[in-house]
Design a protein around this motif. Structure first.
Motif, short mmCIF file in Angstrom:
data_model
loop_
_atom_site.label_atom_id
_atom_site.label_comp_id
_atom_site.label_asym_id
_atom_site.label_seq_id
_atom_site.Cartn_x
_atom_site.Cartn_y
_atom_site.Cartn_z
N ARG A 286 0.83 -1.21 0.00
CA ARG A 286 0.00 0.00 0.00
C ARG A 286 0.86 1.25 0.00
NH1 ARG A 286 -3.42 -3.12 3.33
NH2 ARG A 286 -2.42 -2.32 5.20
N ALA A 287 1.93 1.27 0.80
CA ALA A 287 2.82 2.44 0.86
C ALA A 287 3.50 2.68 -0.48
CB ALA A 287 3.86 2.25 1.96
N VAL A 288 3.93 1.63 -1.15
CA VAL A 288 4.57 1.77 -2.47
C VAL A 288 3.56 2.29 -3.48
CG1 VAL A 288 5.59 0.47 -4.38
CG2 VAL A 288 6.36 0.06 -2.05
N GLU A 289 2.36 1.75 -3.47
CA GLU A 289 1.33 2.22 -4.41
C GLU A 289 1.01 3.69 -4.18
OE1 GLU A 289 -1.77 -0.59 -3.59
OE2 GLU A 289 -1.01 -2.05 -5.05
N ARG B 275 1.54 6.83 -6.76
CA ARG B 275 0.48 7.79 -7.12
C ARG B 275 0.96 9.21 -6.88
NH1 ARG B 275 -2.83 3.89 -4.87
NH2 ARG B 275 -2.85 4.92 -2.86
N ASP B 276 1.61 9.46 -5.75
CA ASP B 276 2.12 10.79 -5.45
C ASP B 276 3.16 11.23 -6.48
OD1 ASP B 276 0.49 10.84 -3.23
OD2 ASP B 276 2.10 10.42 -1.79
N ALA B 277 4.03 10.31 -6.87
CA ALA B 277 5.05 10.62 -7.87
C ALA B 277 4.41 10.94 -9.22
CB ALA B 277 6.04 9.47 -8.00
N ALA B 278 3.38 10.21 -9.58
CA ALA B 278 2.70 10.47 -10.85
C ALA B 278 2.04 11.84 -10.83
CB ALA B 278 1.67 9.38 -11.13
N ARG B 279 1.44 12.21 -9.70
CA ARG B 279 0.84 13.54 -9.59
C ARG B 279 1.91 14.61 -9.69
NH1 ARG B 279 -2.87 10.99 -6.05
NH2 ARG B 279 -1.57 11.32 -4.24
#
Length: 79
Positions: free
Chosen positions: A49-52, A56-60
């Motif tokens: 979950r932390a990696v996902e 997501r944060d990196a993609a944003r």
């Protein structure tokens, strides 16, 4: 969800090639040994979950960076 009771040293077999072994039980903590082929990914759920979430944060952030770069270029007739 299947719920099974096992004692220390007992095993659970998943499919033909994954074996879970109860290694230790201390209070409310159970230690499991997992034998699986190298191609099978095994992760703790909270780590996954932390990696996902980090992805997501990196993609944003990438989208925000791209927008910032677009704003730096001079307007073209197509804009």
């Amino acid at each position: 969800m299947l719920v099974l009771s096992r004692k220390v040293g007992e095993q659970i077999v998943i499919g033909e090639d994954i074996v879970l072994t109860v290694v230790d039980v201390r209070g409310d903590t159970v230690r499991l040994g997992i034998a699986a082929p190298r191609h099978v990914t095994v992760n703790r759920a909270e780590v996954l979950r932390a990696v996902e979430e980090a992805n997501r944060d990196a993609a944003r952030a990438d989208d925000a960076d791209l927008d910032a770069l677009r704003n730096l270029r001079p307007p073209t007739p197509e804009d």
